[in-house]
Write a protein that holds these residues in place. Structure first.
Motif, short mmCIF file in Angstrom:
data_model
loop_
_atom_site.label_atom_id
_atom_site.label_comp_id
_atom_site.label_asym_id
_atom_site.label_seq_id
_atom_site.Cartn_x
_atom_site.Cartn_y
_atom_site.Cartn_z
N PRO A 182 19.15 7.01 -4.00
CA PRO A 182 18.74 8.04 -3.05
C PRO A 182 17.43 7.68 -2.36
N VAL A 183 17.15 8.40 -1.28
CA VAL A 183 15.86 8.24 -0.61
C VAL A 183 14.85 8.93 -1.49
N ALA A 184 13.93 8.17 -2.06
CA ALA A 184 13.05 8.76 -3.05
C ALA A 184 11.64 9.02 -2.55
N TRP A 185 10.99 8.17 -1.92
CA TRP A 185 9.61 8.41 -1.54
C TRP A 185 9.47 8.31 -0.03
N ALA A 186 9.99 9.29 0.65
CA ALA A 186 9.88 9.32 2.11
C ALA A 186 10.30 7.97 2.66
N GLN A 187 11.56 7.70 2.61
CA GLN A 187 12.17 6.47 3.09
C GLN A 187 11.93 5.30 2.15
N LEU A 211 1.31 10.22 -10.09
CA LEU A 211 0.00 10.78 -10.43
C LEU A 211 -1.04 9.68 -10.55
N GLY A 212 -2.23 9.96 -10.06
CA GLY A 212 -3.36 9.06 -10.24
C GLY A 212 -3.34 7.85 -9.34
N ASN A 213 -4.34 7.74 -8.49
CA ASN A 213 -4.51 6.57 -7.61
C ASN A 213 -3.23 6.24 -6.85
N VAL A 214 -2.63 7.25 -6.23
CA VAL A 214 -1.39 7.05 -5.50
C VAL A 214 -1.66 6.26 -4.22
N TYR A 215 -0.90 5.21 -4.05
CA TYR A 215 -1.00 4.32 -2.89
C TYR A 215 0.42 4.08 -2.43
N TYR A 216 0.76 4.54 -1.23
CA TYR A 216 2.12 4.44 -0.73
C TYR A 216 2.11 3.81 0.66
N VAL A 217 2.88 2.76 0.84
CA VAL A 217 2.96 2.06 2.12
C VAL A 217 4.40 2.07 2.60
N VAL A 218 4.59 2.46 3.85
CA VAL A 218 5.89 2.39 4.50
C VAL A 218 5.64 1.78 5.87
N ASP A 219 6.28 0.64 6.12
CA ASP A 219 6.08 -0.09 7.38
C ASP A 219 4.59 -0.29 7.63
N ASP A 220 4.04 0.30 8.70
CA ASP A 220 2.63 0.09 9.03
C ASP A 220 1.76 1.29 8.66
N MET A 222 -0.65 5.59 2.87
CA MET A 222 -1.05 6.92 2.42
C MET A 222 -1.65 6.80 1.04
N THR A 223 -2.78 7.47 0.83
CA THR A 223 -3.38 7.50 -0.49
C THR A 223 -3.73 8.94 -0.86
N GLY A 224 -3.78 9.20 -2.15
CA GLY A 224 -4.12 10.52 -2.66
C GLY A 224 -4.10 10.47 -4.18
N SER A 225 -4.20 11.64 -4.80
CA SER A 225 -4.19 11.65 -6.27
C SER A 225 -2.85 12.10 -6.85
N ARG A 226 -2.00 12.73 -6.02
CA ARG A 226 -0.69 13.18 -6.51
C ARG A 226 0.30 13.20 -5.36
N ALA A 227 1.52 12.72 -5.61
CA ALA A 227 2.58 12.79 -4.61
C ALA A 227 3.84 13.28 -5.30
N VAL A 228 4.55 14.22 -4.66
CA VAL A 228 5.79 14.74 -5.21
C VAL A 228 6.85 14.71 -4.11
N TYR A 229 7.96 14.03 -4.42
CA TYR A 229 9.11 14.03 -3.52
C TYR A 229 10.16 14.94 -4.14
N THR A 230 10.68 15.89 -3.33
CA THR A 230 11.73 16.80 -3.78
C THR A 230 12.97 16.53 -2.94
N LYS A 231 14.02 16.09 -3.60
CA LYS A 231 15.25 15.71 -2.91
C LYS A 231 15.90 16.88 -2.18
N SER A 232 15.93 18.06 -2.80
CA SER A 232 16.63 19.21 -2.22
C SER A 232 16.04 19.62 -0.88
N THR A 233 14.75 19.41 -0.69
CA THR A 233 14.10 19.74 0.58
C THR A 233 13.78 18.50 1.40
N ASP A 234 14.03 17.32 0.83
CA ASP A 234 13.75 16.05 1.49
C ASP A 234 12.29 15.98 1.96
N THR A 235 11.40 16.43 1.07
CA THR A 235 9.99 16.57 1.43
C THR A 235 9.08 15.83 0.46
#
Length: 173
Positions: free
Chosen positions: A19-24, A91-100, A103-116
């Motif tokens: 599935p699409v898990a972390w925003a693409q 959780l903790g030191n979240v570092y997410y790269v998609v293409d160019d 995104m960084t932060g301390s917590r990221a949550v992907y919810t499949k039902s809302t695709d958010t």
């Protein structure tokens, strides 16, 4: 029981690619996902897979790093198996790269039902030289819509901050 647990653990790791898990994060179902972590735990009763310690997922042009990633599965209505991604939380030191975009932060949550994807905690979004900061980023993957909440300042108001650079190619024309 040992064989069943081993199969579930291997299946849980493989499901991250479906599935699409972390925003693409899974642009195509055929693209493999490489992952690494200091430890891995599967809880068949709670339908979770937990990766802890210097966690990293890589697929195509996407990369996710965090201190801990918990994946929760829901029941597949067609098969009755617990093999459908429900949520994924980093959780903790979240570092997410998609293409160019980075995104960084301390917590990221992907919810499949809302695709958010919701990223919180001193959020920084970068694309090239452009930078935006806030306290919460909400990204609807399918709709490709996002919103950023501000960083609290003195007083009760919060503000989104950023720096945007004009397109350098337009200047040379």
């Amino acid at each position: 029981m040992q064989i069943r647990t081993t199969v579930w653990v291997m299946g849980a790791a493989a499901l991250l690619a479906a599935p699409v898990a972390w925003a693409q994060f899974a642009p195509t179902k055929d693209s493999p996902i490489a992952y690494a972590a200091d430890t891995f735990e599967a809880d068949e009763g709670n339908h979770t897979a937990v990766f802890t310690g210097s966690v990293e997922f890589l697929q195509d042009t996407s990369r996710l790093r965090a201190d801990k990633v918990t994946v929760t599965y829901g029941q597949n209505q067609a098969t009755g198996k617990w093999d459908v991604l429900s949520t994924a939380e980093a959780l903790g030191n979240v570092y997410y790269v998609v293409d160019d975009q980075v995104m960084t932060g301390s917590r990221a949550v992907y919810t499949k039902s809302t695709d958010t994807l919701v990223l919180t905690g001193n959020v920084v979004l970068k694309q090239g030289q452009n930078v935006m900061e806030g306290s919460r980023l909400v990204y609807n993957v399918g709709a490709k819509k996002s919103s950023m909440d501000g960083v609290p300042t003195t007083g009760s108001k919060s503000r989104v901050r950023g720096v945007f650079y004009p397109d350098q190619q337009k200047k040379s024309q």
